[in-house]
Design a protein around this motif. Structure first.
Motif, PDB file in Angstrom:
ATOM      1  N   SER A  37       0.831  -1.203   0.000  1.00 45.27           N
ATOM      2  CA  SER A  37       0.000   0.000   0.000  1.00 45.27           C
ATOM      3  C   SER A  37       0.868   1.256   0.000  1.00 45.27           C
ATOM      4  O   SER A  37       0.569   2.229  -0.720  1.00 45.27           O
ATOM      5  N   ARG A  38       1.970   1.246   0.747  1.00 42.65           N
ATOM      6  CA  ARG A  38       2.869   2.396   0.767  1.00 42.65           C
ATOM      7  C   ARG A  38       3.533   2.599  -0.597  1.00 42.65           C
ATOM      8  O   ARG A  38       3.725   3.733  -1.041  1.00 42.65           O
ATOM      9  N   ARG A  39       3.865   1.505  -1.252  1.00 46.06           N
ATOM     10  CA  ARG A  39       4.514   1.610  -2.565  1.00 46.06           C
ATOM     11  C   ARG A  39       3.565   2.216  -3.602  1.00 46.06           C
ATOM     12  O   ARG A  39       3.963   3.047  -4.409  1.00 46.06           O
ATOM     13  N   ILE A  40       2.282   1.798  -3.560  1.00 45.86           N
ATOM     14  CA  ILE A  40       1.306   2.359  -4.492  1.00 45.86           C
ATOM     15  C   ILE A  40       1.080   3.835  -4.189  1.00 45.86           C
ATOM     16  O   ILE A  40       0.998   4.668  -5.108  1.00 45.86           O
ATOM     17  N   ALA A  41       1.000   4.180  -2.910  1.00 49.44           N
ATOM     18  CA  ALA A  41       0.800   5.580  -2.524  1.00 49.44           C
ATOM     19  C   ALA A  41       1.976   6.435  -2.989  1.00 49.44           C
ATOM     20  O   ALA A  41       1.798   7.575  -3.458  1.00 49.44           O
ATOM     21  N   GLN A  42       3.178   5.901  -2.876  1.00 47.68           N
ATOM     22  CA  GLN A  42       4.368   6.627  -3.331  1.00 47.68           C
ATOM     23  C   GLN A  42       4.315   6.851  -4.837  1.00 47.68           C
ATOM     24  O   GLN A  42       4.661   7.935  -5.329  1.00 47.68           O
ATOM     25  N   LEU A  43       3.876   5.834  -5.592  1.00 51.25           N
ATOM     26  CA  LEU A  43       3.757   5.977  -7.041  1.00 51.25           C
ATOM     27  C   LEU A  43       2.721   7.041  -7.404  1.00 51.25           C
ATOM     28  O   LEU A  43       2.952   7.871  -8.297  1.00 51.25           O
ATOM     29  N   GLU A  44       1.596   7.020  -6.717  1.00 50.45           N
ATOM     30  CA  GLU A  44       0.540   8.006  -6.996  1.00 50.45           C
ATOM     31  C   GLU A  44       1.015   9.422  -6.689  1.00 50.45           C
ATOM     32  O   GLU A  44       0.712  10.366  -7.426  1.00 50.45           O
ATOM     33  N   ARG A  45       1.775   9.596  -5.615  1.00 45.28           N
ATOM     34  CA  ARG A  45       2.306  10.920  -5.298  1.00 45.28           C
ATOM     35  C   ARG A  45       3.274  11.393  -6.383  1.00 45.28           C
ATOM     36  O   ARG A  45       3.270  12.557  -6.765  1.00 45.28           O
ATOM     37  N   ALA A  46       4.099  10.456  -6.875  1.00 45.79           N
ATOM     38  CA  ALA A  46       5.064  10.822  -7.920  1.00 45.79           C
ATOM     39  C   ALA A  46       4.351  11.226  -9.206  1.00 45.79           C
ATOM     40  O   ALA A  46       4.790  12.140  -9.921  1.00 45.79           O
ATOM     41  N   LEU A  47       3.222  10.552  -9.498  1.00 45.18           N
ATOM     42  CA  LEU A  47       2.476  10.856 -10.721  1.00 45.18           C
ATOM     43  C   LEU A  47       1.524  12.028 -10.547  1.00 45.18           C
ATOM     44  O   LEU A  47       1.091  12.646 -11.529  1.00 45.18           O
ATOM     45  N   GLY A  48       1.155  12.301  -9.311  1.00 42.59           N
ATOM     46  CA  GLY A  48       0.241  13.403  -9.045  1.00 42.59           C
ATOM     47  C   GLY A  48      -1.203  13.079  -9.369  1.00 42.59           C
ATOM     48  O   GLY A  48      -1.988  13.994  -9.669  1.00 42.59           O
ATOM     49  N   CYS A  49      -1.586  11.815  -9.299  1.00 44.06           N
ATOM     50  CA  CYS A  49      -2.977  11.432  -9.571  1.00 44.06           C
ATOM     51  C   CYS A  49      -3.284  10.104  -8.892  1.00 44.06           C
ATOM     52  O   CYS A  49      -2.385   9.344  -8.540  1.00 44.06           O
ATOM     53  N   ARG A  50      -4.577   9.824  -8.709  1.00 41.92           N
ATOM     54  CA  ARG A  50      -5.008   8.572  -8.088  1.00 41.92           C
ATOM     55  C   ARG A  50      -5.191   7.512  -9.172  1.00 41.92           C
ATOM     56  O   ARG A  50      -5.851   7.744 -10.188  1.00 41.92           O
ATOM     57  N   LEU A  51      -4.611   6.346  -8.947  1.00 43.13           N
ATOM     58  CA  LEU A  51      -4.689   5.252  -9.907  1.00 43.13           C
ATOM     59  C   LEU A  51      -5.743   4.215  -9.517  1.00 43.13           C
ATOM     60  O   LEU A  51      -6.290   3.541 -10.396  1.00 43.13           O
ATOM     61  N   LEU A  52      -5.975   4.064  -8.220  1.00 48.49           N
ATOM     62  CA  LEU A  52      -6.869   3.018  -7.718  1.00 48.49           C
ATOM     63  C   LEU A  52      -7.910   3.617  -6.773  1.00 48.49           C
ATOM     64  O   LEU A  52      -7.595   4.501  -5.968  1.00 48.49           O
ATOM     65  N   GLN A  53      -9.144   3.110  -6.877  1.00 51.76           N
ATOM     66  CA  GLN A  53     -10.194   3.409  -5.906  1.00 51.76           C
ATOM     67  C   GLN A  53     -10.276   2.233  -4.942  1.00 51.76           C
ATOM     68  O   GLN A  53     -10.467   1.097  -5.350  1.00 51.76           O
ATOM     69  N   ARG A  54     -10.085   2.527  -3.636  1.00 53.95           N
ATOM     70  CA  ARG A  54     -10.052   1.468  -2.650  1.00 53.95           C
ATOM     71  C   ARG A  54     -11.318   1.538  -1.794  1.00 53.95           C
ATOM     72  O   ARG A  54     -11.704   2.606  -1.327  1.00 53.95           O
ATOM     73  N   THR A  55     -11.939   0.399  -1.572  1.00 57.80           N
ATOM     74  CA  THR A  55     -13.032   0.282  -0.605  1.00 57.80           C
ATOM     75  C   THR A  55     -12.702  -0.901   0.285  1.00 57.80           C
ATOM     76  O   THR A  55     -11.716  -1.598   0.073  1.00 57.80           O
ATOM     77  N   THR A  56     -13.516  -1.104   1.278  1.00 55.56           N
ATOM     78  CA  THR A  56     -13.272  -2.241   2.173  1.00 55.56           C
ATOM     79  C   THR A  56     -13.508  -3.564   1.474  1.00 55.56           C
ATOM     80  O   THR A  56     -13.026  -4.606   1.933  1.00 55.56           O
TER      81      THR A  56
END
Length: 327
Positions: A37-56
Motif C-alpha cells: 500500500s505504501r509503494r502504491i501511494a508513493q507511485l501516486e504521489r510521484a504521478l500526481g494522480c489517483r490510480l486506484l479506488q479502494r473500498t473495504t
C-alpha cells in the motif's frame, strides 16, 4: 528516465490492478499488504494522480489508472524482454565477435583453431582482421586482440596465452659457405637478417647461465614481415632470429639449423588483450578461454597481474597494456 524504484512501483501497481486485491498482490510479490500500500501511494504521489479506488470490499481502477495500466504492461513486457535477451547472451554466447590477430601468427596458429571454436559456439559470428600494425581496440570496436611481445601502457586488460620461443637460425648452405658462429661476438662477421616492424635498429640479446651479452646487429636485410625473413633465411641469405611458430617446421625438417644453441634468446609472450570493462562479455570470455586452452597457456584470470617463468622476460606489473609484435 525510469529508475528501479519506478519500475518496482509499476510492477506493484500492475499486480494490484490485475488481482483486484492488495492481499493477493502482496502475496504474489512477497510483500506485506501495508508495504504494498505504501509503494502504491508513493507511485501516486510521484504521478500526481489517483490510480486506484479502494473500498473495504474491492479495488477498482480509476480512468487514468486504466490508461496507466495499459502503458505499464507494455513497459514491463519490454523490460522483461530486455532482461531475457541479456540473460541469453550471458548463458550462451551469441552475436558478432570482432577479433584482431597478428598476421602470421593468426594464419599459422589461430586460423586452424577457428573451425573448432565455431562448432563449439554456433550462435557466434566472427569478424577477424589480420595485420601487424597496432590497432586501437576501442576505436576500431575490436572485442579481443592477440598480441606478441612486450606490453606497454594502454587502457585495456591483458591475459597471457602462451610462451613465444625464439631462436637464431640459418640454412645449412649458408653455414657451409660462411662458417658457424661459436660465440655471440662471431655474429658481427655474418650477414644478419632482422625482423623490425618499426624499421628500428634493435640489438639481439643472448643469455647463458648468468651471463648476458648484447649484439648490435647491422642487418643485411631488415624487414617487417616474418615470412619474408624466413624465405630469406631458407634462401641462404644469412642468420636470422625468428619464433618457433614461424620456422619450427623448417628446423625439424633440416631446412634451417639453430645457431648458438647453447645461448638463449629472450622469449616473449603471446597475449589476449581486450578493452577494460566492468562486465566482460561472455563472447569475449569464451574466446580468450578457448585460445588459452588450445594454445597451451595457463595464465591467471584476466584481471590479475601476470608472472612469468625465469626463461621469459619479466612481464609488466599491470594488466592494462599495449603490445608490440616481436616474432
Amino acid at each position: 528516465m525510469l529508475d528501479t524504484d519506478r519500475l518496482g512501483g509499476m510492477r506493484a501497481f500492475v499486480a494490484v490492478a490485475t488481482r483486484h486485491s492488495f492481499v493477493a498482490a502482496a502475496d504474489e510479490l512477497g510483500l506485506s499488504a501495508s508495504a504494498l500500500s505504501r509503494r502504491i501511494a508513493q507511485l501516486e504521489r510521484a504521478l500526481g494522480c489517483r490510480l486506484l479506488q479502494r473500498t473495504t470490499r474491492r479495488v477498482a481502477l480509476t480512468e487514468v489508472g486504466a490508461l496507466y495500466l495499459e502503458r505499464c504492461l507494455d513497459v514491463l513486457a519490454r523490460a522483461d524482454e530486455a532482461d531475457a535477451a541479456v540473460s541469453a547472451f550471458s548463458a550462451q554466447p551469441r552475436g558478432l565477435l570482432r577479433v584482431s590477430l597478428p598476421n602470421l601468427y593468426g594464419q599459422l596458429r589461430v586460423s586452424p583453431l577457428l573451425p573448432e571454436f565455431m562448432r563449439r559456439y554456433p550462435l557466434l559470428r566472427l569478424e577477424v582482421t589480420m595485420e601487424d600494425r597496432y590497432i586501437d581496440l576501442v576505436e576500431q570496436r575490436i572485442d579481443v586482440g592477440v598480441r606478441i611481445g612486450d606490453l606497454r601502457s594502454g587502457d585495456y586488460v591483458a591475459r597471457r596465452l602462451a610462451l613465444n620461443r625464439r631462436r637464431l637460425c640459418a640454412s645449412p648452405e649458408y653455414l657451409r659457405r660462411k662458417g658457424t658462429p661459436r660465440t655471440p661476438a662471431d655474429l658481427r662477421g655474418h650477414a644478419c637478417l632482422q625482423f623490425a616492424p618499426q624499421m628500428k635498429e634493435v640489438p639481439w640479446v643472448l643469455t647463458r647461465g648468468g651471463r648476458r651479452t648484447q649484439v648490435a646487429v647491422e642487418p643485411l636485410l631488415r624487414v617487417d614481415n616474418a615470412e619474408a625473413l624466413r624465405q630469406a633465411a631458407l634462401g641462404g641469405c644469412g642468420i636470422t632470429l625468428l619464433a618457433d611458430f614461424v620456422m619450427g617446421a623448417d628446423l625439424e625438417a633440416g631446412r634451417l639449423v639453430e645457431v648458438l644453441a647453447s645461448w638463449r634468446v629472450a622469449d616473449s609472450w603471446v597475449w589476449a588483450v581486450y578493452p577494460h570493462a566492468r562486465f566482460l562479455p561472455m563472447k569475449t570470455r569464451v574466446f580468450v578461454d578457448f585460445l588459452s586452452e588450445r594454445l597451451g597457456g595457463s595464465g591467471p584470470s584476466p584481471a590479475e597481474p601476470v608472472t612469468s617463468p625465469s626463461s621469459a622476460p619479466p612481464p609488466p606489473r599491470t594488466s592494462r597494456r599495449r603490445a608490440s609484435t616481436r616474432y
